[in-house]
Design a protein around this motif. Structure first.
Motif, PDB file in Angstrom:
ATOM      1  N   TYR A 549       0.852  -1.189   0.000  1.00  0.00           N
ATOM      2  CA  TYR A 549       0.000   0.000   0.000  1.00  0.00           C
ATOM      3  C   TYR A 549       0.884   1.233   0.000  1.00  0.00           C
ATOM      4  O   TYR A 549       1.789   1.368   0.826  1.00  0.00           O
ATOM      5  CB  TYR A 549      -0.906  -0.019   1.235  1.00  0.00           C
ATOM      6  N   SER A 550       0.643   2.149  -0.939  1.00  0.00           N
ATOM      7  CA  SER A 550       1.421   3.387  -1.049  1.00  0.00           C
ATOM      8  C   SER A 550       0.544   4.567  -0.673  1.00  0.00           C
ATOM      9  O   SER A 550      -0.208   5.080  -1.511  1.00  0.00           O
ATOM     10  CB  SER A 550       1.945   3.559  -2.480  1.00  0.00           C
ATOM     11  N   PRO A 551       0.589   5.023   0.591  1.00  0.00           N
ATOM     12  CA  PRO A 551      -0.241   6.158   0.998  1.00  0.00           C
ATOM     13  C   PRO A 551       0.236   7.473   0.406  1.00  0.00           C
ATOM     14  O   PRO A 551      -0.513   8.448   0.382  1.00  0.00           O
ATOM     15  CB  PRO A 551      -0.102   6.162   2.522  1.00  0.00           C
ATOM     16  N   ALA A 552       1.490   7.524  -0.069  1.00  0.00           N
ATOM     17  CA  ALA A 552       2.061   8.752  -0.621  1.00  0.00           C
ATOM     18  C   ALA A 552       3.264   8.356  -1.454  1.00  0.00           C
ATOM     19  O   ALA A 552       3.797   7.252  -1.320  1.00  0.00           O
ATOM     20  CB  ALA A 552       2.466   9.712   0.497  1.00  0.00           C
ATOM     21  N   PRO A 553       3.717   9.250  -2.339  1.00  0.00           N
ATOM     22  CA  PRO A 553       4.887   8.924  -3.158  1.00  0.00           C
ATOM     23  C   PRO A 553       6.081   8.518  -2.302  1.00  0.00           C
ATOM     24  O   PRO A 553       6.432   9.179  -1.335  1.00  0.00           O
ATOM     25  CB  PRO A 553       5.166  10.244  -3.900  1.00  0.00           C
ATOM     26  N   GLY A 554       6.704   7.399  -2.694  1.00  0.00           N
ATOM     27  CA  GLY A 554       7.895   6.952  -1.986  1.00  0.00           C
ATOM     28  C   GLY A 554       7.632   6.172  -0.723  1.00  0.00           C
ATOM     29  O   GLY A 554       8.573   5.726  -0.070  1.00  0.00           O
ATOM     30  N   ARG A 555       6.370   5.983  -0.345  1.00  0.00           N
ATOM     31  CA  ARG A 555       6.022   5.261   0.875  1.00  0.00           C
ATOM     32  C   ARG A 555       5.403   3.933   0.494  1.00  0.00           C
ATOM     33  O   ARG A 555       4.526   3.874  -0.366  1.00  0.00           O
ATOM     34  CB  ARG A 555       5.034   6.066   1.716  1.00  0.00           C
ATOM     35  N   MET A 556       5.871   2.841   1.113  1.00  0.00           N
ATOM     36  CA  MET A 556       5.320   1.528   0.840  1.00  0.00           C
ATOM     37  C   MET A 556       5.105   0.793   2.151  1.00  0.00           C
ATOM     38  O   MET A 556       6.023   0.643   2.952  1.00  0.00           O
ATOM     39  CB  MET A 556       6.278   0.737  -0.062  1.00  0.00           C
ATOM     40  N   LEU A 557       3.877   0.354   2.381  1.00  0.00           N
ATOM     41  CA  LEU A 557       3.543  -0.412   3.578  1.00  0.00           C
ATOM     42  C   LEU A 557       3.133  -1.812   3.154  1.00  0.00           C
ATOM     43  O   LEU A 557       2.137  -1.983   2.449  1.00  0.00           O
ATOM     44  CB  LEU A 557       2.383   0.246   4.336  1.00  0.00           C
ATOM     45  N   PRO A 558       3.901  -2.829   3.539  1.00  0.00           N
ATOM     46  CA  PRO A 558       3.481  -4.196   3.225  1.00  0.00           C
ATOM     47  C   PRO A 558       2.298  -4.595   4.097  1.00  0.00           C
ATOM     48  O   PRO A 558       2.207  -4.199   5.266  1.00  0.00           O
ATOM     49  CB  PRO A 558       4.728  -5.026   3.550  1.00  0.00           C
ATOM     50  N   GLY A 559       1.399  -5.368   3.546  1.00  0.00           N
ATOM     51  CA  GLY A 559       0.232  -5.783   4.312  1.00  0.00           C
ATOM     52  C   GLY A 559      -0.514  -6.905   3.626  1.00  0.00           C
ATOM     53  O   GLY A 559      -0.037  -7.490   2.640  1.00  0.00           O
TER      54      GLY A 559
END
Length: 673
Positions: A549-559
C-alpha cells in the motif's frame, strides 16, 4: 483508531493513532504551511540577487517581462557548451500523488472538468485527479490552457498535445507559449521523479528540444517570467586570490524543491554551528562511551559535542545507534529514533530493547501520529533524534525534520550509503557525506556470514563467489523469461520452505521493474495463482492477498487484504487496519509477493528471491544489486538470466548522478575551523 474519513486537519485525541495515509497527509499539510511561512518571511525569492553573465541576463529578461518591456534579445544567444544530455533514470516505483489535505474537489468542479475532458477526448477517469490538482475553476483553466493537463500525474506530453488539438483545433501549435511553459514544468517534474532538485540550463533546453519545443530557451524564459520556475546561479568553486569571477552553473528548478533545499541547508547549518544543550555531564558521556564497543563508543563521543553527526554502516551496524539511544536515555535525555518503514520500526525497537527510547516512522513522527509530539513552539519535544535509513530522506522530508528540531538538539543521520537513494528528489545523505561539514562515524561491524560477505563485496564493486555451506546463497540460472517465472514460483512455493524451513509468506521476491515479461505484475499474478487463488472480487484483490500500500509517493507499507465492503479495501499493515477507498485502490494498492528493490528498501525478510531476467540489464547498477541482495536475513536465491551483465553492473555502474544544490547552499553557512 481513525478512518480515512477523519479530517486531516483535526488534531488527534490523546492516545489516538492515525493511519499511515492520514499521517502522510498531515505531514504534507505541515510542510505546505512551513513553506508559506518561509515565503512570507523572505518575500519573493531573489534567486538572481548576485547573478552575473547569462543568469543575470535571464533575470533581467524576467523583470523586463514583468514590467511590460520587451526582454533583451541577447539572453540566450550564446549558450554555454553543454555536456551530452543526461537521460532521466527510469522510475522504478509507481508514484501516486496524494491530494493535499483538505483539497478534495467539489462535485461541481469535477463535473466541469469531466465535461472538458470528454470534449477533448481524454479519459473521464482523470476528472477527480485533475480537479484536485487544478483546484477551483479547473474546468475553465483547462479549456483556456489544455496543456495544464500535464500537471496531472501520469499524463504524457503527446497525450496533452492531442487533448489540446481536440480543444483548440488549428490554434494548437508546437510553438504555443502555453505549451512551452507547461512542458518546461513537466520536464522539471519528471526530473524530480529521477531524483534531481533542479536541472542545469543546457540539459533543460536540450530536453525541451527533444520534446518538440521549437524555441526552448524562450519556453524557459516564459516559465520563469510567469513564476512557474526559478533560476539560480551557483558557483562551482571558491575564487582564487585576486579573481573576482568564479565558474558558475545556471540551474532551473521548481519553487517547491528550491524552498525545501534552502530550508534544509538553513536547518542543518543551525545544527552544525550550534552548541548542543548540556544535558548530561562530560563525565556521563565519557562513561557511556567507555561502556560501549568500537564505533558505538566513537558515535557516543561525537554526539556528546556536536549537533549533527553522520553514521554509516550496514544492518549489523544498527547496534551502534541502538547503543547510543540506550546511553542517552540513561542520562535522562528525551531520545527518539525514526525509521523508513513500519517493518523497520519493529526490527529496530527489538534491537534497542523494551526499556529503550521510542521508535517511530519518519512520516508518523513528522505528522504527529507517532513520537514525542511537539512543544508550544511547534518543535519536536526531543533532545536527541536518530534517523535510520537516512539515504531514503528526500529534500522535503529532511527539511521538515531539520526545521522541527529545537535549538540545542542533536541529530544523528544513520544509514547504509550503498543502498538506492530516496524515491523523492535529492541525495541528502550522500551530499552531506561528501560535504564533510560534521563528524562522520563509519562502522567497522560487518554483516555476518556468507550473505554479509557477498553484500560487502558488492558494495566494494566486486561480485564474490562465497562459500555457503548452509545454502545461504543459491544461484539459479535460467535461459528465458518463462523459465525465470517458473523457477521463481517454484523457489517461493516449494524449494525454500522445504530446504530451509522458511514459509512462503516470509519470502520476498525482488525484480527490477513492474512491467516486462518478468516484472512484478507477471510474477505477482503467477504467485497469487499458487498461493492465494481467487477471482479478484474487489479491484483484482481477494482476502489473504499480500499487498503493498502506497499512501504517498515513496512510501510503501506491506500488508494483507482482510476484506472489502462499501467503505473500501480493508488492509492489515503491520498490525494496523487501513481502509483504502474504492476509488483509490487502483492507484495505491499492488500485489506484493514481488516488489521492486526501491519498494523493498527499509525492510528485510528471512528469505529473498532476486530475479534478474535478460531484459533487466539496463536497470542494473551496483546500488540496485546491493539493495536487492541485502534484503535477505538468512537466505538469498538469485534467479540469474543476465550472464556477465551482473558482475559488470556491480563493478562498473554506480548510482545515477543527481543534480542538487544542497552542498552549494550549505557551504557558506557552516562555520569551519
Amino acid at each position: 483508531m481513525t478512518t480515512p474519513e477523519t479530517p486531516e486537519d483535526a488534531e488527534p485525541a490523546e492516545g489516538e493513532q492515525l493511519s499511515e495515509a492520514e499521517a502522510e497527509l498531515r505531514a504534507q499539510r505541515i510542510e505546505r504551511e512551513r513553506i508559506e511561512r518561509r515565503k512570507a518571511e523572505k518575500g519573493r525569492i531573489e534567486a538572481g540577487a548576485k547573478l552575473s553573465g547569462k543568469a543575470a541576463d535571464l533575470l533581467a529578461a524576467v523583470r523586463a517581462v514583468e514590467s511590460g518591456e520587451k526582454p533583451p534579445a541577447t539572453v540566450f544567444e550564446e549558450p554555454a557548451p553543454a555536456p551530452a544530455p543526461r537521460r532521466p533514470a527510469p522510475e522504478p516505483v509507481r508514484r501516486m500523488p496524494v491530494p493535499a489535505a483538505g483539497a478534495e474537489a467539489a462535485p461541481h468542479v469535477v463535473e466541469a472538468v469531466r465535461g472538458v475532458l470528454a470534449e477533448g477526448g481524454a479519459p473521464e477517469g482523470l476528472a477527480v485527479q485533475t480537479a484536485e490538482v487544478l483546484g477551483e475553476g479547473a474546468g475553465e483553466l483547462l479549456r483556456a490552457d489544455p496543456w495544464q493537463l500535464l500537471r496531472v500525474f501520469g499524463v504524457r506530453r503527446e497525450q496533452a498535445d492531442a487533448f489540446a488539438r481536440a480543444l483548440l483545433g488549428g490554434e494548437a501549435s508546437p510553438d504555443d507559449e502555453r505549451r512551452g511553459r507547461a512542458v518546461t514544468v513537466w520536464l522539471l517534474e519528471q526530473a524530480a521523479l529521477a531524483g534531481h532538485t533542479a536541472l542545469e540550463m543546457p540539459a533543460l533546453v536540450a530536453a525541451l528540444e527533444r520534446q518538440g519545443v521549437p524555441d526552448a530557451e524562450g519556453a524557459v524564459r516564459g516559465a520563469v517570467s510567469e513564476g512557474d520556475v526559478l533560476v539560480f546561479q551557483d558557483g562551482l568553486e571558491a575564487p582564487s586570490e585576486g579573481e573576482e569571477e568564479v565558474p558558475v552553473r545556471v540551474l532551473v528548478g521548481l519553487e517547491r524543491y528550491a524552498l525545501a533545499e534552502e530550508s534544509l541547508a538553513d536547518g542543518l547549518a543551525r545544527l552544525v554551528n550550534s552548541v548542543p544543550k548540556q544535558d548530561g555531564s562530560g563525565e556521563e558521556w565519557e562513561s557511556a562511551a567507555a561502556e560501549a564497543e568500537g564505533a558505538a563508543a566513537d558515535l557516543i563521543r561525537a554526539v556528546a559535542g556536536h549537533g549533527l553527526v553522520l553514521h554509516t554502516g550496514g544492518e549489523a551496524a544498527r547496534a551502534e545507534p541502538a547503543a547510543l539511544l540506550r546511553a542517552a536515555r540513561g542520562m535522562g535525555l528525551r531520545a527518539w529514533a525514526a525509521v523508513h518503514s513500519p517493518v523497520g520500526r519493529a526490527r529496530f525497537a527489538a534491537l534497542v530493547g523494551e526499556d529503550g527510547p521510542g521508535v517511530a516512522t519518519v512520516a508518523g513522527l513528522l505528522a504527529g501520529a507517532e513520537g514525542p509530539g511537539r512543544d508550544a513552539d511547534g518543535t519536536l519535544d526531543v533532545d536527541l533524534l536518530v534517523v535510520l535509513d537516512a539515504p531514503q530522506l528526500d529534500v522535503e522530508a529532511a527539511a521538515l525534520l531539520a526545521e522541527s528540531l529545537p535549538d540545542g538538539a542533536r541529530l544523528v543521520l544513520s544509514g547504509d550509503p550503498g543502498v538506492l537513494w530516496s524515491v523523492g528528489p535529492g541525495r541528502v545523505f550522500a551530499d552531506l557525506l561528501a560535504a564533510r561539514v560534521c563528524p562522520q562515524i563509519a562502522s567497522r561491524r560487518p554483516d555476518p556470514g556468507p550473505l554479509g560477505e557477498l553484500v560487502s563485496g558488492v558494495g566494494a564493486g566486486e561480485l564474490l563467489q562465497v562459500e555457503a555451506p548452509g545454502k545461504e546463497v543459491v544461484i539459479v540460472p535460467v535461459r528465458d523469461a518463462g523459465e525465470a517465472v517458473h523457477r521463481t514460483v517454484q523457489l517461493v512455493v516449494d524449494s525454500v520452505p522445504r530446504a530451509l524451513g522458511v514459509p512462503a509468506e516470509e519470502t520476498q521476491v525482488i525484480t527490477p521493474g513492474h512491467g516486462g515479461a518478468v516484472g512484478t505484475r507477471v510474477l505477482n499474478a503467477a504467485l497469487k495463482e499458487r498461493l492465494n487463488p481467487g477471482p479478484g472480487r474487489f479491484g483484482g484483490f481477494d482476502p489473504g492477498d499480500r499487498v503493498a500500500y502506497s499512501p504517498a509517493p515513496g512510501r510503501m507499507l506491506p500488508g494483507r487484504v482482510v476484506r472489502a465492503d462499501a467503505e473500501g479495501l480493508h488492509l492489515d499493515c503491520a498490525g494496523e487496519e487501513i481502509v483504502v477507498p474504492k476509488e483509490r485502490v487502483e492507484r495505491s494498492v499492488r500485489h506484493a509477493w514481488a516488489l521492486t528493490a526501491h519498494q523493498a528498501v527499509g525492510c528485510r525478510w528471512p528469505a529473498a528471491v532476486v530475479v534478474l531476467p535478460g531484459d533487466a540489464v539496463p536497470a542494473l547498477s551496483r546500488p540496485w544489486v546491493y539493495t536487492a541482495f541485502s534484503r535477505a536475513d538468512r537466505h538469498l536465491s538469485v534467479v540469474h538470466g543476465v550472464e556477465q551483465a551482473l558482475p559488470r553492473a556491480v563493478a562498473e555502474v554506480p548510482a545515477k548522478p543527481r543534480t542538487t544544490r544542497l552542498p552549494h547552499l550549505l557551504a557558506p553557512q557552516v562555520v569551519t575551523g
